[in-house]
Design a protein around this motif. Structure first.
Motif, PDB file in Angstrom:
ATOM      1  N   LEU A 146      31.794  44.954  44.108  1.00  0.00           N
ATOM      2  CA  LEU A 146      33.393  45.586  43.432  1.00  0.00           C
ATOM      3  C   LEU A 146      33.914  45.834  42.583  1.00  0.00           C
ATOM      4  O   LEU A 146      34.896  45.500  42.327  1.00  0.00           O
ATOM      5  N   THR A 147      33.173  46.822  41.951  1.00  0.00           N
ATOM      6  CA  THR A 147      33.272  47.597  41.418  1.00  0.00           C
ATOM      7  C   THR A 147      33.309  48.831  41.396  1.00  0.00           C
ATOM      8  O   THR A 147      33.352  50.257  40.454  1.00  0.00           O
ATOM      9  N   ASP A 191      35.869  35.741  38.797  1.00  0.00           N
ATOM     10  CA  ASP A 191      35.180  35.987  37.929  1.00  0.00           C
ATOM     11  C   ASP A 191      33.371  35.543  38.380  1.00  0.00           C
ATOM     12  O   ASP A 191      33.147  34.592  38.602  1.00  0.00           O
ATOM     13  N   ARG A 208      40.954  45.820  42.643  1.00  0.00           N
ATOM     14  CA  ARG A 208      39.535  45.998  41.013  1.00  0.00           C
ATOM     15  C   ARG A 208      39.419  46.403  41.512  1.00  0.00           C
ATOM     16  O   ARG A 208      39.217  47.351  40.719  1.00  0.00           O
ATOM     17  N   LYS A 235      38.790  38.986  31.878  1.00  0.00           N
ATOM     18  CA  LYS A 235      37.951  39.481  31.470  1.00  0.00           C
ATOM     19  C   LYS A 235      36.165  40.197  32.095  1.00  0.00           C
ATOM     20  O   LYS A 235      35.768  40.271  31.855  1.00  0.00           O
ATOM     21  N   TYR A 236      36.986  39.299  33.505  1.00  0.00           N
ATOM     22  CA  TYR A 236      35.980  40.135  35.023  1.00  0.00           C
ATOM     23  C   TYR A 236      36.265  41.874  34.805  1.00  0.00           C
ATOM     24  O   TYR A 236      35.056  42.367  34.687  1.00  0.00           O
ATOM     25  N   THR A 257      38.622  49.359  38.100  1.00  0.00           N
ATOM     26  CA  THR A 257      37.606  49.180  37.493  1.00  0.00           C
ATOM     27  C   THR A 257      36.992  50.585  37.949  1.00  0.00           C
ATOM     28  O   THR A 257      36.326  51.479  36.742  1.00  0.00           O
ATOM     29  N   GLN A 263      33.530  43.270  31.814  1.00  0.00           N
ATOM     30  CA  GLN A 263      33.015  42.835  31.656  1.00  0.00           C
ATOM     31  C   GLN A 263      32.620  43.946  33.251  1.00  0.00           C
ATOM     32  O   GLN A 263      31.208  44.361  32.678  1.00  0.00           O
ATOM     33  N   ASP A 264      33.647  43.875  33.969  1.00  0.00           N
ATOM     34  CA  ASP A 264      32.505  45.329  34.545  1.00  0.00           C
ATOM     35  C   ASP A 264      32.345  46.668  34.402  1.00  0.00           C
ATOM     36  O   ASP A 264      31.614  47.582  35.038  1.00  0.00           O
ATOM     37  N   LEU A 286      39.221  39.242  45.836  1.00  0.00           N
ATOM     38  CA  LEU A 286      38.264  39.834  44.937  1.00  0.00           C
ATOM     39  C   LEU A 286      38.465  39.663  43.593  1.00  0.00           C
ATOM     40  O   LEU A 286      38.160  40.527  42.615  1.00  0.00           O
ATOM     41  N   GLU A 287      39.544  39.779  43.363  1.00  0.00           N
ATOM     42  CA  GLU A 287      39.835  38.682  41.437  1.00  0.00           C
ATOM     43  C   GLU A 287      39.216  37.728  41.509  1.00  0.00           C
ATOM     44  O   GLU A 287      39.916  36.819  41.463  1.00  0.00           O
TER      45      GLU A 287
END
Ligand code: SF4
Lengths: 320, 114
Positions: B111-112, B92, A267, A299-300, A271, A303-304, B89-90
């Motif tokens: 996370l990002t 919501d 992720r 979806k997340y 991202t 959003q990220d 990490l995956e």
């Protein structure tokens, strides 16, 4: 003449918890001989050699059924999922015939249709031989773009980046709708396997894809851009296993199995790539933000990246 | 891959079947990118043995080292997320309602980013 025995039109299923972009797949042909290393067609039940299907009367029945039974006014048909849309003259001829049918039936049922042709070929000159100005139907010329080093490594039989960019320029004489597909975004080369090496490789990848986008902005009028989709590499379990045995450089170490059964870069990597590319696009053309979509993402992740979820028909609503 | 059998058969270490499979897969993948990967794995094994005589502990340390080798970014992120009891990490994060706004923003940042 080959006869298609299964349905021509199918609603695309993206996978468990993946954002649905609401498109229909039209399979006027199956298989592709361009042989991209990551192509899932080799792993699905498709004929070994490309086949085009000409039993268009079946397609007419299906399109009638679809239009009759749905209240939606806008339909998005993707012609490049089971083959490359412009793979051969035959593909293009059929594409034209299918468009004629869709246009005609759309008028009967008062529908508005968008046709995505997606290609990695440089067969645009064949397409320009036809007049795609139909009622109730608009053609979207989309091409998948990758930096040349990725093309050389994993898409060896496809057209060069320069050719794809040139085709975008030419396509604007056929249609005022252009789609850009950065799919799949591949991290390559991997500088080293450690943290710093991976980070550097990701940043290099972003730089390379930004260069590709820059080339697009040099030739495509932003007004003509229908959509820009971003999607990092995904591999099914089977693909991952086979590619690993072949020692393919697509088998990146930081890939994890997601809930839909596909391997993706982890992720933070995905991202970071998406956010940086989105920033680059925004920096060049702020109003293109609303035309960016993520393909095959959760979806997340949207959003990220600060993106509003939208579908392909949504993106087509205000198209003149 | 003989050196892996030597490691797996060593009486100084205990690894489960799935841990062995993961290590084997990691070797296969990393060997695509690094020719000297067996040397690196052998070194990790040797240093894991330095900590104790307990084969379970050794197995745990060695496995963690291999995980870190295969997933350096994920490993770093999961370490940072441990205090929030997040182990994947995956996820919501907006679907959970156990974190404060401040915590959510910290988690999202972990996370990002790389
Ligand atoms: S061009 Fe598309 S359909 Fe053809 S091999 Fe490549 S990915 Fe597959």
């Amino acid at each position: 003449m080959s006869i298609r025995k299964t349905e021509f039109i199918s609603k695309y299923y993206y996978g468990k918890e993946v954002v649905d972009l609401d498109e229909f797949i039209v399979s006027l042909a199956d298989s592709c001989n361009l042989n991209c290393e990551y192509c899932y067609l080799k792993f699905s039940k498709t004929p070994k050699k490309p086949v085009v299907y000409e039993n268009i009367e079946e397609f007419i029945k299906e399109i009638d059924e679809l239009f009759k039974n749905s209240e939606e006014k806008i339909f998005y048909f993707h012609f490049g999922e089971t083959t490359d849309s412009l793979l051969s003259k035959k593909h293009i001829q059929l594409l034209y015939k299918f468009c004629e049918v869709i246009s005609e039936r759309s008028k009967v049922y008062s529908k508005s249709c968008f046709i995505e042709v997606r290609t990695k070929t440089f067969n645009i000159s064949q397409l320009t031989k036809y007049n795609f100005n139909f009622d109730n139907l608009k053609l979207i010329y989309t091409t998948s773009l990758s930096p040349q080093n990725i093309i050389d490594a994993f898409e060896k039989k496809t057209s060069t980046l320069e050719e794809r960019i040139s085709s975008l320029k030419q396509a604007q004489s056929i249609t005022k709708l252009i789609g850009i597909r950065l799919e799949p975004i591949i991290i390559y080369p991997l500088v080293n396997i450690d943290y710093e090496g991976i980070k550097k490789s990701v940043l290099n990848t972003i730089k390379e894809y930004n260069e590709v986008l820059k080339k697009v902005f040099d030739v495509v009028d932003p007004k003509n851009l229908h959509s820009i989709s971003l999607s990092t590499l995904r591999l099914t379990k089977k693909q991952f296993k086979v590619l690993k045995e072949k020692k393919s450089k697509l088998c990146f170490p930081e890939m994890t199995l997601c809930i839909d059964g596909k391997f993706r870069y982890s992720r933070p990597i995905r991202t970071t790539i998406y956010k940086e590319l989105i920033n680059f696009i925004k920096y060049h053309h702020t109003n293109l933000l609303e035309k960016i979509i993520l393909s095959f993402e959760f979806k997340y992740i949207w959003q990220d990246c600060g993106l509003q979820i939208k579908t392909l028909p949504n993106l087509s609503i205000n198209v003149e | 891959m003989n050196f892996l059998s030597t490691i797996f058969n060593s009486d100084k270490i205990h690894l489960t079947h799935s841990q062995k499979n993961f290590i084997k897969e990691t070797y296969e993948i990393l060997s695509i990118f690094r020719k000297d990967i067996n040397k690196i794995i052998k070194e990790k094994f040797k240093s894991a043995m330095l900590y104790s005589n307990n084969k379970f502990k050794n197995g745990k340390i060695f496995f963690e080292e291999i995980y870190k080798l295969r997933y350096p970014i994920t490993y770093k992120k999961l370490t940072q997320l441990r205090k929030f009891k997040i182990f994947s990490l995956e996820i919501d994060i907006n679907q959970t309602n156990i974190y404060s706004e401040k915590e959510i923003s910290e988690i999202k940042n972990i996370l990002t980013t790389l």
